[in-house]
Design an enzyme around this catalytic site. Structure first.
Site, short mmCIF file in Angstrom:
data_model
loop_
_atom_site.label_atom_id
_atom_site.label_comp_id
_atom_site.label_asym_id
_atom_site.label_seq_id
_atom_site.Cartn_x
_atom_site.Cartn_y
_atom_site.Cartn_z
N ASP A 1 42.65 20.45 35.58
CA ASP A 1 41.85 19.88 34.51
C ASP A 1 42.31 20.31 33.13
O ASP A 1 41.86 19.78 32.13
CB ASP A 1 40.37 20.26 34.69
CG ASP A 1 40.13 21.76 34.50
OD1 ASP A 1 41.12 22.53 34.59
OD2 ASP A 1 38.98 22.16 34.27
N ASP B 1 44.24 24.38 41.14
CA ASP B 1 44.08 25.27 40.01
C ASP B 1 42.66 25.86 40.10
O ASP B 1 41.70 25.12 40.23
CB ASP B 1 44.27 24.52 38.70
CG ASP B 1 44.07 25.43 37.51
OD1 ASP B 1 44.77 26.45 37.41
OD2 ASP B 1 43.19 25.12 36.69
N THR C 1 40.50 27.52 38.02
CA THR C 1 39.51 27.22 37.00
C THR C 1 39.28 25.72 36.91
O THR C 1 40.21 24.94 36.74
CB THR C 1 39.98 27.75 35.63
OG1 THR C 1 40.27 29.14 35.76
CG2 THR C 1 38.91 27.55 34.59
#
Length: 792
Positions: free
Chosen positions: A532, A298, A300
């Site tokens: 996250d 991912d 970000t």
């Protein structure tokens, strides 16, 4: 309920509930109890068999032949110590990893550890929080919960006052408060997970392979032991001699140290990763680390740092209060997300607008907004979601996103009463955010490229923006970004084909991330997923290995098998390398243990059929096993290695162990028969067999110990030196009952061992060439075997 909603519980009420056992005391899944560890390492089948054989030797034989009984103490002691060390590491990191729970007590909000939540506590929720206890909603502000981990339904559920919320779900949008009605093991998720979350070393190909070996050997020990016992008793020798020969054969058949070495390798892997601030929540994850061939990232929080900064605001209309609207939206939520915090840093003061309706941000919508008295509705979100192509700001936003910036559109809408239909949307401004690329990202990605681990960048951001960042980091295929909104979700085969052919995907919804993982797995890939945010939870759960960032949401850390406590993306290579070390080394030492098992089986069968005395006594077996297997295996099991694991652990080990065992046994029995045919005594004949067996088994060690670096060469040479001392030092020679029948007998025995070594080399070359044949997912690069040093 109203009173609790105002002030929460008092300190006295909390103490009363703790005393009544109404606290959220649940067992951590990261480790088992000390008593369970002791039982698992002491009360084993092999310990029972070896213990019984040791008792027989103590009754009918000499105490020197009972040295193998120390294996029980060593296996149990080393296994218990290593697992206790791993338990301490896991428990310590698990405490650090626990997300604090925000509760209201005595009228003020505070954060407490999850175990301190009690029945009746008022729990505060915001986006990304995982619910740890069941309860009833007191108030909600756009509160949406994802209950997919419990129900399998991916659509968020709106929660209103009076609704029930269940532990195991997590907040995807909005905020609210609820009163805990069930805590500890009474909570819904705790009841479901009680059995599944228990500490376990099972559910892995490696563990299942070792278990199968043990099962096969157990089946063979009984009939072969009976045949061996009959042959030894029928020779009309003393009971003590018959028992000694029988025990020597059975003990050698048992790969007693293989289970120990496997447990130690797992435990040491956990400890090593713990020192790198990596929490392994399930020990089988160590093995999965080694098998990963596809890594889904991912963007970000993984490739980029979690924080952002507002770069510029480009108004599109002079007649709209753009800056006031941004200030109002940024300061609306008391617990803002990273985007709102970046805008809030530029606009720290609210203009004083009064919100009459709010829609919190969610990954599925990709926008948030509010409706204000006298100022209308305003939304802030993805330009390509809010604006139709060709409208003011659309092309400008796309051009900025293509440079790697994160771009949002500020728009005015007529009403937010129906979030699914915003009506007419007027573009007011383009908001540009700058993301910070992690300084270690490029180096880490280069490592995975060198190891032939395919990287897939999966992000909810604009495809052009994701592509720009991927290209700047040198990710192969990064220049071609796929807009996930165009993908055929209803055609799994086509989706898997697109996933194979492309690297960068933008505008991916949480539901699609889960589909992507499944599509890659359908093509035979072992998939690791990092993330996250709360939008990564479903994909993390479905991936073969979920890796969460320590600063991420509590929900992601709860479902991941590995948590990077320091958010260190650069630590991923060491995490993968640790898994590879464990599997490659266990396969290496399994070859040693199983070779011993098979030559013992063949020797026992030959002895039972021919009717001679067993070729060596238990003390001889102890000496050879220690020098060719026990001591070397301990070092080899913990040595550095970067060879990626592949499926087929059991067949590969057997392809080496079975012929090696047959060759060793044939050479040993030939040496023993030649000595027996002459004038040699039983002790001299057994010494000849021991010499031949050591040379052959030592050569197996030489072949298995490759690649040769200084410490491996020293280890192998030291084992040969110790055996030479056992043959030449009078005390050792007497202790191990070694009697040479003369130079000719010794040379003959050694020569047969060397001949066996030559044949073994040919077998190993053939087996290695078959192993090196290309297969799905194999790594054929020389980078798969970097310089191997003990301190690596």
């Amino acid at each position: 309920m109203e009173q609790v909603a105002e002030r929460g519980l008092t300190s006295a009420e909390v103490a009363e509930r703790v005393a009544a056992g109404q606290a959220n005391d649940v067992r951590r899944r990261s480790s088992r109890s000390v008593s369970a560890i002791v039982r698992a390492n002491v009360l084993t089948l092999f310990n029972g068999v070896i213990g019984a054989l040791w008792v027989l030797i103590m009754i009918f034989g000499e105490w020197q032949d009972g040295l193998f009984g120390l294996v029980i103490v060593a296996n149990a002691g080393i296994g218990i110590v290593q697992e206790l060390r791993a338990k301490r590491t896991l428990d310590r990191l698990a405490i650090v990893n626990e997300s604090p729970v925000r509760v209201r007590r005595d009228g003020s909000d505070t954060e407490i550890p999850p175990r301190q939540v009690v029945l009746g506590d008022l729990v505060l929720l915001s986006s990304g929080d995982q619910l740890l206890v069941d309860g009833e909603v007191v108030d909600a502000d756009g509160l949406e919960a994802d209950e997919s981990l419990l129900t399998g339904e991916a659509d968020p559920v709106h929660k209103r006052p009076g609704d029930e919320v269940l532990s195991g779900s997590f907040v995807v949008a909005g905020r609210g408060r609820y009163v805990a009605t069930r805590v500890g093991r009474d909570a819904y998720a705790a009841r479901l997970a009680e059995e599944a979350s228990a500490f376990s070393l099972s559910h892995s190909e490696l563990r299942e392979g070792v278990t199968r070996f043990i099962k096969y050997v157990t089946w063979l020990v009984i009939p072969i032991g009976a045949l061996l016992t009959w042959s030894q008793v029928s020779r009309q020798t003393s009971v003590g001699e018959a028992v000694t020969g029988t025990v020597a054969g059975i003990v050698t058949m048992i790969p007693e140290g293989l289970v120990l070495m496997t447990s130690i390798a797992f435990a040491v892997g956990v400890i090593r990763l713990g020192r790198r601030r990596c929490l392994v929540q399930e020990l089988p994850a160590i093995e999965i680390l080694a098998r990963v061939d596809t890594l889904c990232l991912d963007k970000t929080g993984t490739l980029t740092s979690g924080g952002m900064e507002l770069d510029e605001v480009r108004p599109l209309r002079d007649d709209l209060p753009v800056h006031e609207a941004l200030g109002a939206l940024a300061n609306l939520d008391p617990d803002p997300n990273p985007t709102a915090r970046a805008v809030q840093a530029r606009y720290p003061e609210s203009p004083g607008w009064t919100a009459t309706a709010k829609v919190p941000f969610s990954s599925a919508r990709k926008w948030s907004g509010a409706e204000f008295d006298d100022h209308g509705g305003w939304v802030l979100g993805a330009p390509d979601v809010l604006l139709p192509p060709g409208t003011p700001g659309y092309d400008e936003a796309g051009a900025l996103a293509a440079t790697g910036l994160r771009v949002l559109a500020l728009c005015r809408v007529a009403s937010l009463r129906d979030p699914d239909d915003l009506g007419t949307v007027e573009a007011a401004a383009v908001v540009v955010l700058r993301q910070r690329i992690r300084p270690d990202a490029a180096e880490t990605l280069a490592y995975f490229a060198g190891q032939r681990v395919t990287v897939k960048v999966i992000s909810g951001d604009n495809p052009e923006s994701v592509s720009a960042i991927a290209t700047s980091l040198g990710i192969p295929g990064g220049e071609r970004a796929v807009d996930a909104r165009t993908l055929p979700e209803d055609d799994p085969e086509k989706l898997a084909e697109i996933m194979e052919a492309n690297t960068v995907f933008g505008r991916v919804s949480p539901h699609q991330k889960r589909l992507f993982v499944g599509a890659l797995q359908s093509r035979g890939h072992t998939v690791a997923m990092t993330g996250d945010g709360v939008n990564d939870v479903l994909a993390l759960k479905d991936a073969d290995l979920g890796v969460a960032m320590g600063s991420g949401s509590g929900a992601t850390r709860a479902v991941a098998q590995v948590v990077l406590m320091d958010d260190g993306f650069a630590s991923l290579p060491s995490v993968v390398g640790e898994g590879r070390r464990v599997l490659a080394n266990i396969e290496r030492v399994a070859g040693l243990f199983l070779t011993k098992t098979f030559y013992a089986i063949v020797l026992s069968l030959l002895t039972g059929v021919i009717g001679l005395a067993f070729p060596f006594a238990p003390r001889h077996s102890t000496l050879i096993n220690a020098l060719t297997i026990g001591v070397p295996a301990f070092f080899l099991a913990l040595a550095p290695s970067n060879e990626r694991a592949r499926s087929g652990f059991v067949p590969r080990v057997l392809r080496l162990a079975v012929p090696a065992g047959i060759i060793c046994a044939t050479a040993v029995y030939l040496s023993y028969w030649i000595a027996q045919s002459g004038s040699a005594t039983l002790e001299e004949s057994r010494t000849s067999a021991v010499i031949t067996l050591f040379v052959a088994a030592w050569w197996v060690l030489v072949l298995v110990a490759r690649p040769y670096v200084w410490w491996r060469v020293l280890l192998v040479a030291a084992m040969a030196g110790l055996f030479a001392l056992a043959l030449t030092v009078p005390f050792a020679r007497e202790f191990f009952a070694l009697t040479l029948g003369g130079p000719a007998a010794g040379l003959t025995a050694a020569g047969l061992g060397v001949a066996a070594g030559v044949v073994l080399t040919g077998v190993f070359v053939i087996a290695r060439s078959r192993r090196a044949a290309p297969g799905p997912g194999d790594i054929k690069s020389a980078q798969d075997r970097p310089a191997d040093t003990l301190g690596a």
